[in-house]
Design a protein around this motif. Structure first.
Motif, mmCIF file in Angstrom:
data_model
loop_
_atom_site.group_PDB
_atom_site.id
_atom_site.type_symbol
_atom_site.label_atom_id
_atom_site.label_comp_id
_atom_site.label_asym_id
_atom_site.label_seq_id
_atom_site.Cartn_x
_atom_site.Cartn_y
_atom_site.Cartn_z
ATOM 1 N N TRP A 45 21.826 -4.099 -7.091
ATOM 2 C CA TRP A 45 21.692 -3.667 -8.475
ATOM 3 C C TRP A 45 20.358 -4.106 -9.064
ATOM 4 C CZ3 TRP A 45 21.459 -7.672 -12.144
ATOM 5 C CH2 TRP A 45 21.887 -8.924 -11.702
ATOM 6 N N TYR A 46 20.022 -3.467 -10.196
ATOM 7 C CA TYR A 46 18.752 -3.743 -10.862
ATOM 8 C C TYR A 46 18.929 -3.474 -12.350
ATOM 9 C CZ TYR A 46 14.541 -1.708 -13.019
ATOM 10 O OH TYR A 46 13.551 -1.338 -13.896
ATOM 11 N N GLN A 47 18.410 -4.381 -13.172
ATOM 12 C CA GLN A 47 18.500 -4.235 -14.629
ATOM 13 C C GLN A 47 17.124 -3.878 -15.189
ATOM 14 O OE1 GLN A 47 19.635 -7.802 -16.698
ATOM 15 N NE2 GLN A 47 19.784 -6.802 -18.696
ATOM 16 N N ASP A 48 17.068 -2.731 -15.848
ATOM 17 C CA ASP A 48 15.853 -2.311 -16.556
ATOM 18 C C ASP A 48 16.004 -2.732 -18.012
ATOM 19 O OD1 ASP A 48 13.788 -1.014 -17.888
ATOM 20 O OD2 ASP A 48 13.851 0.734 -16.583
ATOM 21 N N GLN A 52 9.345 -14.991 -9.583
ATOM 22 C CA GLN A 52 8.165 -14.869 -10.428
ATOM 23 C C GLN A 52 7.927 -13.403 -10.790
ATOM 24 O OE1 GLN A 52 5.617 -18.297 -8.165
ATOM 25 N NE2 GLN A 52 6.236 -16.538 -7.006
ATOM 26 N N LYS A 53 7.671 -13.131 -12.042
ATOM 27 C CA LYS A 53 7.497 -11.761 -12.495
ATOM 28 C C LYS A 53 6.144 -11.215 -12.062
ATOM 29 C CE LYS A 53 7.869 -8.732 -16.506
ATOM 30 N NZ LYS A 53 8.143 -8.643 -17.960
ATOM 31 N N ILE A 54 6.166 -9.999 -11.488
ATOM 32 C CA ILE A 54 4.940 -9.325 -11.065
ATOM 33 C C ILE A 54 4.341 -8.618 -12.279
ATOM 34 C CG2 ILE A 54 3.973 -7.541 -9.563
ATOM 35 C CD1 ILE A 54 6.363 -8.131 -7.655
ATOM 36 N N ILE A 55 3.092 -8.955 -12.595
ATOM 37 C CA ILE A 55 2.471 -8.402 -13.814
ATOM 38 C C ILE A 55 1.415 -7.345 -13.517
ATOM 39 C CG2 ILE A 55 2.964 -10.417 -15.219
ATOM 40 C CD1 ILE A 55 0.118 -11.382 -14.733
ATOM 41 N N SER A 56 0.923 -7.241 -12.284
ATOM 42 C CA SER A 56 -0.030 -6.175 -11.962
ATOM 43 C C SER A 56 -0.065 -5.968 -10.460
ATOM 44 C CB SER A 56 -1.435 -6.498 -12.489
ATOM 45 O OG SER A 56 -2.006 -7.576 -11.783
ATOM 46 N N GLN A 91 0.810 -1.210 0.000
ATOM 47 C CA GLN A 91 0.000 0.000 0.000
ATOM 48 C C GLN A 91 0.845 1.262 0.000
ATOM 49 O OE1 GLN A 91 -2.377 -0.846 3.518
ATOM 50 N NE2 GLN A 91 -4.116 -1.498 2.253
ATOM 51 N N GLY A 92 2.164 1.114 -0.021
ATOM 52 C CA GLY A 92 3.051 2.263 -0.024
ATOM 53 C C GLY A 92 3.049 2.977 -1.359
ATOM 54 N N PRO A 93 3.959 3.927 -1.538
ATOM 55 C CA PRO A 93 3.965 4.753 -2.751
ATOM 56 C C PRO A 93 4.530 4.045 -3.983
ATOM 57 C CG PRO A 93 5.797 5.338 -1.323
ATOM 58 C CD PRO A 93 4.986 4.336 -0.571
ATOM 59 N N TRP A 94 5.132 2.850 -3.823
ATOM 60 C CA TRP A 94 5.837 2.215 -4.940
ATOM 61 C C TRP A 94 4.928 1.260 -5.698
ATOM 62 C CZ3 TRP A 94 10.128 0.840 -1.006
ATOM 63 C CH2 TRP A 94 10.886 1.985 -0.732
ATOM 64 N N ASN A 95 5.120 1.208 -6.978
ATOM 65 C CA ASN A 95 4.458 0.222 -7.817
ATOM 66 C C ASN A 95 5.492 -0.822 -8.215
ATOM 67 O OD1 ASN A 95 3.509 -1.069 -10.385
ATOM 68 N ND2 ASN A 95 1.726 0.218 -9.978
ATOM 69 N N TRP A 96 5.186 -2.077 -7.957
ATOM 70 C CA TRP A 96 6.165 -3.146 -8.134
ATOM 71 C C TRP A 96 6.011 -3.915 -9.439
ATOM 72 C CZ3 TRP A 96 10.083 -2.812 -4.954
ATOM 73 C CH2 TRP A 96 9.904 -2.281 -3.671
ATOM 74 N N VAL A 97 5.184 -3.446 -10.334
ATOM 75 C CA VAL A 97 5.005 -4.153 -11.606
ATOM 76 C C VAL A 97 6.340 -4.231 -12.349
ATOM 77 C CG1 VAL A 97 3.877 -4.101 -13.864
ATOM 78 C CG2 VAL A 97 2.586 -3.542 -11.793
ATOM 79 N N GLY A 98 6.660 -5.416 -12.855
ATOM 80 C CA GLY A 98 7.924 -5.643 -13.550
ATOM 81 C C GLY A 98 9.007 -6.218 -12.675
ATOM 82 N N ALA A 99 8.859 -6.086 -11.351
ATOM 83 C CA ALA A 99 9.823 -6.675 -10.431
ATOM 84 C C ALA A 99 9.579 -8.180 -10.316
ATOM 85 C CB ALA A 99 9.718 -6.003 -9.064
ATOM 86 N N GLU A 100 10.438 -8.856 -9.540
ATOM 87 C CA GLU A 100 10.270 -10.276 -9.288
ATOM 88 C C GLU A 100 9.806 -10.505 -7.858
ATOM 89 O OE1 GLU A 100 13.370 -12.662 -12.139
ATOM 90 O OE2 GLU A 100 14.179 -11.806 -10.296
#
Length: 824
Positions: free
Chosen positions: A249-252, A208-212, A186-195
């Motif tokens: 680290w994080y790869q976009d 597992q990839k977060i899709i929504s 419920q925080g300010p971040w959207n985690w779509v695309g993360a694992e």
């Protein structure tokens, strides 16, 4: 051929093995064979094949070498200059012959030549708050390996691994098959695309990839066929919002940029490298008679050595480090030899021999730090092994395996020998595995002639985090030697197993197993047997001449879990030696899964019900620790005396108070249970329970912490004490209770309709006593070398057979001894 053998010879300890190694090297030296040289610092790819047969005019690159490899002849050798680093993949597209293998080896002086898949990244741009980014070269896929100054770094994650429970959160709800709900979303971040990295059970960690994301609920793509389960935890990784610790680290992949958190470091000063090649060695499906000797492979983004078939492939005296998946992956290879090499920092598995291999020899290797980054291995089963083979006729010998995230050595197949290996530290990342583990499964092909002998297995820690065991002292499922579902025809002999969280030797759904002359010390259950619907019933198991040493009160001599107990069909256990160091006695355990009952037995009761252990000897050696009366007035002033009204019978007994300090528990059924509620304001404080006890016969009393109310969850491992006909004093310690509600101490006595009297039952904060260390009263000595080992003694000791030792002991190779010190 010009090969420097000095360092290699130092690792070889017998003349026979020296001659064997020299034999296959000299086989590559017939007069007609050619030797080709390669140097990344002095070479030139414009040289002709005849010119590069002179070390003064070598080729420079692996690319040029790979173009020429199809023209190599049996007996030829390719030498890489020591101290040089070569970027690329070695493509083995030519075979040697039995008498004339093709050899790749080093020449010159210095460190082993390195073949690397790492590329340095420069031109970093500051994004503020210690985060930097860089544009990635075109064509780079998902990165698995990133190193800072040569040290591997995990992907950024939230919460961090140094937070409570190693950063695992427990879902508040699982709304659907591929959904998880938690307030942190419920925080300010959207985690779509993360694992979303989730423990599905004790032995599966899926990424597992977060899709929504909708409010506090995430939807993700499944990582394997395993579904999420209540009580198992998760964390989030590979997202920019996770970057808050040095090296994360994080790869976009959308913007083709890499983000790195360096805190106060300067990215132009730190050497930053990432894996840009999937494999460092590849073979054809029929590659034969090839030797890789003395080469160092570093930074494969996937698997360093990808061996896809053929026969007689040898990797010797080399190194493999920083493998994004597996260090070695082999399939359909006959007579594979991996020897005298070091494998370090494989993110998934160290050596993984899939189906179709035959007669592999894996010996004298050191495999360290396998699968230590949760969320950076692969999904599903059969991942996280330091060494795993399903081939027939394997020899796995004299390997040193240290710090394995899951299993140390896993094997299947027939005619397999697992001998004289050290497995030290395993099940560090996930559980339900063993130091040495074998599984057959439902296909049950009927493997035969398997021997596990002379191995030393220690420090099976187990991973409670992210499971229902999180925050408790309940034993995490890490087993010493673990023979699982339908494993059969195994001789387990002369092994040493110690420092194991759960079961020392564990046979699950097994038949035709002999367990003989092993030493098991300090394990939750020294021996444990189980059968269920996942495999065949226990049958024809033989236990004899084992030395089984209980160190702590929660530990059990032997346990059996089954829907039925046909001891005659299960087998026989006899002529063993049990030693109790805890002062609480040796007990035995059954769990009837059909009736859903559990029961502990004294030695005499066990002999009667099982008709086992008739010739077994049981001795007690109570260590001389600091007595409770020496703890001082500050400790004494916090004592709480359990008196009338504090304890009540919750089943199978009648409780009466003989006086204010004495309680009589009279059994009316097989098991008597007494509950003592503890003050809720003592949450977070450990407890010591002290009492003296006497009973009409020798009975086992189980003590544990439990929620005082529904759902009555068990909050601690059980402590077991043996109360007999003579009055004895007991001190039993519990760590802090994890439940914030009411906690109760449960006493369960397996006494039938007898009576037990407890006197001076008191409760106090867990004592921080100045107890004597273990080394003050016993010695556990192991020899993990191939030569006899001598150890000086600082007193008089005796073994479990009563033999005394005064000045020194001599241990045979890969053997252990447990000695009790005689206190003066």
């Amino acid at each position: 051929m010009d090969i420097k053998l000095d360092g290699f010879v130092q690792k070889i300890t017998t003349a026979a093995r020296i001659l064997s190694v020299l034999g296959w090297i000299l086989a590559a030296l017939p007069g007609s064979a050619a030797t080709y040289y390669l140097s990344s610092t002095r070479g030139d790819d414009r040289h002709s094949p005849s010119e590069v047969q002179n070390r003064q005019t070598p080729w420079q690159s692996l690319q040029r070498l790979n173009q020429f490899i199809p023209e190599l002849a049996p007996g030829d050798s390719v030498l890489l200059k020591r101290g040089d680093v070569f970027y690329g993949t070695l493509q083995l597209k030519k075979s040697g012959s039995p008498e004339k293998p093709i050899v790749f080896a080093p020449y010159g002086e210095g460190a082993l030549p390195v073949i690397t898949g790492l590329s340095a990244l420069t031109d970093w741009e500051s994004q503020g708050s210690g985060i930097y980014s860089v544009e990635l070269p075109a064509g780079i896929g998902p990165i698995q390996v990133l190193t800072l100054d040569g040290a591997p770094q995990p992907i950024g994650r939230y919460p961090n691994s140094d937070e409570p429970n190693k950063g695992y959160l427990i879902p508040e709800a699982l709304p659907a098959k591929n959904q998880v709900r938690h307030k942190v979303f419920q925080g300010p971040w959207n985690w779509v695309g993360a694992e979303l990295v989730m423990r599905k059970n004790h032995w599966i960690i899926d990424r597992q990839k977060i899709i929504s994301q909708e409010g506090n609920t995430l939807t993700f793509l499944p990582g394997s066929d395993y579904e999420t389960k209540k009580g198992y935890g998760f964390f989030i990784q590979n997202h920019r919002n996770t970057l808050d610790q040095h090296g994360e680290w994080y790869q976009d992949q959308t913007s083709h940029r890499l983000y790195l958190y360096l805190k106060d470091a300067n990215p132009e000063v730190v050497k930053i490298e990432v894996g840009t090649l999937e494999n460092l060695v590849t073979t054809l499906p029929n590659t034969r008679h090839v030797v890789l000797y003395g080469l160092h492979f570093r930074g494969a983004n996937g698997t360093a050595l990808l061996i896809r078939g053929g026969s007689h492939f040898r990797f010797s005296s080399g190194k493999i480090e920083h493998s994004g998946e597996n260090a070695v992956l082999a399939q359909n290879m006959d007579h594979l030899v991996l020897e005298q090499s070091e494998i370090r920092n494989a993110y998934n598995s160290g050596i993984y021999l899939r189906s179709g291999n035959f007669q592999a020899t894996i010996r004298d290797n050191r495999i360290a730090n396998t699968f230590l980054f949760p969320g950076m291995g692969q999904n599903g089963d059969n991942n996280g092994f330091a060494l795993f083979s399903i081939s027939d006729a394997d020899t796995i010998a004299r390997n040193s395996i240290v710090n394995s995230g899951y299993v140390g050595i896993g094997f299947r197949g027939s005619h397999t020998l697992v001998k004289n290996n050290l497995v030290d530290g395993f099940c560090l990342t996930k559980g339900d595995g063993g130091g040495i583990y074998s599984y057959t499964g439902k296909s049950n092909p009927g493997y035969t002639n398997r021997v596990v002998t002379g191995n030393i297995i220690c420090n099976g820690v187990g991973a409670r985090e992210g499971t229902p065991l999180q925050g408790t002292d309940l034993p995490a499922p890490a087993e010493g030697i673990y023979l699982d579902d339908n494993a059969e025809q195994v001789l387990v002999t002369d092994n040493s197993v110690y420092g194991i969280s759960n079961k020392g030797i564990y046979l699950h759904n097994t038949q035709h197993i002999t367990v003989r002359n092993n030493l098991v010390f300090d394990a939750g259950s020294l021996l444990f047997l189980a059968d269920d619907e996942l495999g065949q019933p226990l049958k024809n198991l033989k236990f004899s001449e084992n030395i089984l040493i209980k160190k702590e009160a929660p530990q059990v001599g032997m346990g059996i879990r089954s829907p039925s107990f046909d001891f005659e069909a299960i087998g026989i256990s006899d002529e063993n030696r049990y030693v109790d160091l805890s002062g609480t006695g040796i007990s035995f355990f059954t769990q009837n899964t059909q009736q859903k009952t559990e029961r502990f037995y004294s030695v005499d009761e066990w002999k009667k019900i099982a008709e086992w252990e008739g010739g077994t000897q049981i001795t007690s050696h109570l260590p001389q620790k600091t007595d409770a009366t020496e703890r001082g007035t500050a400790f004494s002033s916090t004592l709480i005396h359990i008196s009338k009204g504090d304890a009540s019978c919750t089943g199978g007994c009648q409780v009466t108070w003989e006086s204010d300090r004495q309680i009589r528990i009279a059994g009316t059924e097989e098991v008597s249970e007494v509950k003592i509620p503890l003050s809720a304001d003592r949450t977070g404080v450990g407890h010591e329970v002290s009492f003296s006890g006497i009973s009409a016969k020798e009975v086992v009393m189980e003590l544990y912490l439990r929620q005082n109310g529904a759902p009555y969850q068990k909050l601690s491992a059980s402590r077991l004490v043996m109360i007999g006909k003579e009055q004895r004093e007991f001190n039993v310690n519990f760590g802090p209770a994890v439940d914030k509600g009411g906690t109760a101490l449960i006493l369960r006595l397996f006494q039938g309709k007898e009576q037990t009297i407890l006197t001076h039952l008191t409760l106090s904060p867990q004592a921080n006593t100045n107890s004597r260390s273990d080394s003050d009263f016993f010695l556990m000595e192991t020899n993990t070398s191939e030569t006899p080992k001598k150890r000086s003694l600082n007193g008089t000791y005796s073994d479990s057979f009563g033999k005394t030792y005064n000045e020194e002991i001599t241990l045979a190779p890969y053997r252990s001894i447990f000695l009790i010190k005689e206190i003066e």
